[in-house]
Design a protein around this motif. Structure first.
Motif, PDB file in Angstrom:
ATOM      1  N   SER A   1       0.810  -1.248   0.155  1.00 43.46           N
ATOM      2  CA  SER A   1       0.010  -0.261   0.184  1.00 43.46           C
ATOM      3  C   SER A   1       0.810   1.414  -0.101  1.00 43.46           C
ATOM      4  O   SER A   1       1.607   1.567   1.593  1.00 43.46           O
TER       5      SER A   1
ATOM      6  N   SER B   1     -10.437  -5.003  -9.557  1.00 41.46           N
ATOM      7  CA  SER B   1     -10.075  -5.311  -8.186  1.00 41.46           C
ATOM      8  C   SER B   1      -9.892  -4.571  -6.641  1.00 41.46           C
ATOM      9  O   SER B   1     -10.172  -4.650  -5.975  1.00 41.46           O
TER      10      SER B   1
ATOM     11  N   SER C   1      -6.540  -4.103   3.327  1.00 34.55           N
ATOM     12  CA  SER C   1      -6.774  -2.621   2.790  1.00 34.55           C
ATOM     13  C   SER C   1      -5.883  -1.656   3.474  1.00 34.55           C
ATOM     14  O   SER C   1      -6.203  -1.479   4.436  1.00 34.55           O
ATOM     15  N   ARG C   2      -5.011  -0.743   2.887  1.00 38.74           N
ATOM     16  CA  ARG C   2      -4.405   0.554   3.240  1.00 38.74           C
ATOM     17  C   ARG C   2      -4.295   2.136   2.856  1.00 38.74           C
ATOM     18  O   ARG C   2      -5.122   2.727   2.625  1.00 38.74           O
ATOM     19  N   ALA C   3      -3.809   1.455   1.065  1.00 40.50           N
ATOM     20  CA  ALA C   3      -4.171   2.330   0.190  1.00 40.50           C
ATOM     21  C   ALA C   3      -6.141   2.350  -0.012  1.00 40.50           C
ATOM     22  O   ALA C   3      -6.039   3.419  -0.344  1.00 40.50           O
TER      23      ALA C   3
END
Ligand code: ISJ
Length: 272
Positions: free
Chosen positions: A60, A86, A107-109
């Motif tokens: 990320s 995605s 997820s981070r980004a």
């Protein structure tokens, strides 16, 4: 933190995402001398990078602006040219009306992108619901929408015609730039230079492997091959090149406004 005995101190410990989208960049990297390659979800890779358990990770982009001392390999990364199948916010209500969005815990980004894009939403930002790693954001109580990334999001997108809002497409509309989801992030004091050629080779091998990767994914998931190919070859790009640094800076600026990262960290690019 004690590092595993199998990784000698001269080995470069590399992490990458477990999703199809990582393969065009890490192809064959684990067979390069002096490199060990492991796959894990972005949230875990970041913990391991911070804890000194890995040296470099395809992970990320937002992490570059959350801790000092990182560098990144310039010009290559996982980027969205516009719509990306995605990374989706699946909707139970239209995005403008969603009062709460459950975040993909891996997820981070994409999570920071979603938050920053909705930060100044007319009528106010939604509530973002954090769910524990391993849990399904779709099941979060009361959520009007949920963010999902990776293969699960892609398969859901290609098999069910579910209503969705696409953060990368929205980013493109607002900024005119590709969005850089993941970069090869290098931890502080790691000597990446002797290994740069291996990263370049992995990218070259990954580029040639895209048709085979699309074929394999289509067979495994029983999806149309043409859609898997257009996902890998058109929606995503792995060579943002000179667009990478300005896109990252714009992401940092917008994410910092929403208090999601530091506005003044300047991670250094490593030229490939
Ligand atoms: C396009 C993608 O990019 C990614 C999204 C990430 C994130 O949201 O933190 C991290 C790495 C990439 O896997 C995807 O996973 O589908």
């Amino acid at each position: 933190m004690i590092t595993p005995m199998s990784a000698s101190s001269s080995e470069l410990r590399v992490g990458s995402v477990p999703y199809l989208v990582g393969r065009p960049l890490d192809h064959g990297l684990g067979r390069e001398p002096g490199i060990t390659l492991e796959h894990d979800v972005p949230a875990r890779l970041i913990e391991r990078l911070r804890g000194g358990e890995i040296d470099v990770a395809l992970v990320s982009s937002i992490e570059l602006f959350r801790r000092p001392g990182y560098r990144y390999i310039d010009g290559i990364g996982v980027a969205g040219n516009g719509y990306v199948g995605s990374v989706q916010v699946f909707l139970r209500k239209p995005i403008q009306e969603a009062a709460s969005i459950a975040m993909d815990p891996a997820s981070r980004a994409a999570a920071a992108l979603t938050r920053s894009l909705l930060y100044e939403r007319e009528g106010g930002a939604p509530e973002f619901i954090e769910v524990p790693l391993g849990a399904d954001p779709r099941e979060a109580k009361g959520a009007d929408a949920w963010l999902r990334i990776g293969d699960a999001a892609l398969r859901e997108t290609l098999t069910i015609d579910a209503p969705a809002w696409n953060p990368s497409e929205e980013w493109r509309k607002r900024t005119g730039m590709p969005f850089v989801f993941a970069a090869w992030i290098v931890a502080e004091d790691v000597d990446i230079e002797p290994h740069l050629e291996a990263f370049r080779r992995a990218r070259e091998n990954g580029r040639s492997a895209i048709p085979a990767l699309a074929r394999e994914a289509a067979e495994t998931w029983r999806l149309p091959e043409a859609q898997c190919l257009s996902y890998l070859a058109e929606e995503c790009s792995y060579d943002p090149g000179p667009a990478m640094a300005p896109s990252l800076r714009e992401f940092q600026r917008r994410a910092a406004l929403a208090d999601l990262c530091a506005k003044d960290l300047l991670p250094e690019p490593v030229h490939l």
